[in-house]
Write a protein that holds these residues in place. Structure first.
Motif, mmCIF file in Angstrom:
data_model
loop_
_atom_site.group_PDB
_atom_site.id
_atom_site.type_symbol
_atom_site.label_atom_id
_atom_site.label_comp_id
_atom_site.label_asym_id
_atom_site.label_seq_id
_atom_site.Cartn_x
_atom_site.Cartn_y
_atom_site.Cartn_z
ATOM 1 N N LEU A 151 -5.786 3.966 -1.636
ATOM 2 C CA LEU A 151 -5.485 4.700 -0.411
ATOM 3 C C LEU A 151 -6.657 4.670 0.564
ATOM 4 O O LEU A 151 -6.462 4.558 1.778
ATOM 5 C CB LEU A 151 -5.074 6.138 -0.736
ATOM 6 C CG LEU A 151 -3.682 6.280 -1.348
ATOM 7 C CD1 LEU A 151 -3.464 7.705 -1.850
ATOM 8 C CD2 LEU A 151 -2.590 5.879 -0.366
ATOM 9 N N SER A 152 -7.871 4.738 0.049
ATOM 10 C CA SER A 152 -9.055 4.638 0.915
ATOM 11 C C SER A 152 -9.085 3.288 1.620
ATOM 12 O O SER A 152 -9.430 3.201 2.808
ATOM 13 C CB SER A 152 -10.329 4.832 0.094
ATOM 14 O OG SER A 152 -10.439 6.156 -0.366
ATOM 15 N N ALA A 153 -8.712 2.222 0.907
ATOM 16 C CA ALA A 153 -8.683 0.880 1.508
ATOM 17 C C ALA A 153 -7.641 0.793 2.617
ATOM 18 O O ALA A 153 -7.880 0.178 3.663
ATOM 19 C CB ALA A 153 -8.413 -0.168 0.429
ATOM 20 N N VAL A 154 -6.495 1.418 2.412
ATOM 21 C CA VAL A 154 -5.449 1.435 3.440
ATOM 22 C C VAL A 154 -5.932 2.216 4.662
ATOM 23 O O VAL A 154 -5.761 1.767 5.812
ATOM 24 C CB VAL A 154 -4.133 2.008 2.886
ATOM 25 C CG1 VAL A 154 -3.121 2.229 4.000
ATOM 26 C CG2 VAL A 154 -3.555 1.084 1.812
ATOM 27 N N LEU A 155 -6.550 3.367 4.426
ATOM 28 C CA LEU A 155 -7.098 4.148 5.540
ATOM 29 C C LEU A 155 -8.121 3.332 6.325
ATOM 30 O O LEU A 155 -8.090 3.301 7.563
ATOM 31 C CB LEU A 155 -7.769 5.427 5.016
ATOM 32 C CG LEU A 155 -6.860 6.557 4.577
ATOM 33 C CD1 LEU A 155 -7.649 7.589 3.783
ATOM 34 C CD2 LEU A 155 -6.175 7.202 5.762
ATOM 35 N N ALA B 290 -6.051 -3.451 -1.038
ATOM 36 C CA ALA B 290 -5.098 -2.577 -1.729
ATOM 37 C C ALA B 290 -3.975 -3.476 -2.232
ATOM 38 O O ALA B 290 -3.750 -4.557 -1.673
ATOM 39 C CB ALA B 290 -4.560 -1.496 -0.796
ATOM 40 N N PRO B 291 -3.271 -3.041 -3.276
ATOM 41 C CA PRO B 291 -2.195 -3.890 -3.810
ATOM 42 C C PRO B 291 -1.114 -4.167 -2.772
ATOM 43 O O PRO B 291 -0.786 -3.314 -1.954
ATOM 44 C CB PRO B 291 -1.622 -3.054 -4.957
ATOM 45 C CG PRO B 291 -2.683 -2.075 -5.303
ATOM 46 C CD PRO B 291 -3.429 -1.806 -4.036
ATOM 47 N N LYS B 292 -0.575 -5.360 -2.835
ATOM 48 C CA LYS B 292 0.556 -5.709 -1.989
ATOM 49 C C LYS B 292 1.745 -4.849 -2.399
ATOM 50 O O LYS B 292 1.862 -4.427 -3.545
ATOM 51 C CB LYS B 292 0.909 -7.188 -2.144
ATOM 52 C CG LYS B 292 -0.190 -8.123 -1.681
ATOM 53 C CD LYS B 292 -0.425 -7.982 -0.200
ATOM 54 C CE LYS B 292 -1.548 -8.865 0.278
ATOM 55 N NZ LYS B 292 -2.101 -8.448 1.538
ATOM 56 N N ALA B 293 2.634 -4.597 -1.485
ATOM 57 C CA ALA B 293 3.840 -3.828 -1.778
ATOM 58 C C ALA B 293 4.647 -4.534 -2.868
ATOM 59 O O ALA B 293 4.756 -5.754 -2.862
ATOM 60 C CB ALA B 293 4.670 -3.667 -0.513
ATOM 61 N N VAL B 294 5.190 -3.757 -3.801
ATOM 62 C CA VAL B 294 5.991 -4.334 -4.891
ATOM 63 C C VAL B 294 7.481 -4.309 -4.551
ATOM 64 O O VAL B 294 8.321 -4.476 -5.421
ATOM 65 C CB VAL B 294 5.719 -3.627 -6.248
ATOM 66 C CG1 VAL B 294 4.283 -3.839 -6.690
ATOM 67 C CG2 VAL B 294 6.053 -2.150 -6.174
#
Length: 129
Positions: free
Chosen positions: A60-64, A12-16
């Motif tokens: 979001l699926s990747a974070v989950l 998932a993308p790194k926090a910006v």
């Protein structure tokens, strides 16, 4: 007392900004808002809300997954749209993403989103691991 656990995945993308992709506390996952950024390039997948919505659900699926949770663990989703006219199309992508699972949800129109995105979503889920 439960410690806060930071969730971080390269899928998932790194926090910006100065925040985490998600945190877990007391068995609950709080996922930060995701926009349609490709995790590899850090760029929006396109101007089309459908492409962005698909990327958001993938992010979001990747974070989950990184937290050891699944779609069926989602308790609440918030959707932010810059154009409420996109609601029906986004609703279809959302329904396809979750199948028969129906968590609580709010959808809100906003004036603008980071990096010119058309959609942002965040969620809360249980983590049983």
């Amino acid at each position: 007392m439960s410690k806060m656990h930071i969730v971080d995945t390269e899928h998932a993308p790194k926090a910006v900004g100065p925040y985490s992709q998600a945190v877990i506390s007391h068995g609950v996952l709080y996922a930060s808002g995701q926009i349609g950024l490709d995790p590899m390039t850090g760029k929006l997948v396109g101007e089309d809300v459908l492409m962005q919505a698909r990327q958001v659900t993938g992010n979001l699926s990747a974070v989950l997954d990184a937290a050891g949770a699944s779609l069926s663990d989602i308790l609440k989703v918030n959707i932010f749209l810059t154009n409420m006219g996109d609601f029906p199309a986004v609703n279809e992508i959302y329904a396809d993403w979750l199948g028969n699972h129906r968590p609580a949800r709010a959808t809100v129109a906003v004036a603008a989103l980071p990096l010119g995105a058309s959609i942002e979503m965040d969620l809360i889920a249980r983590v049983t691991g």
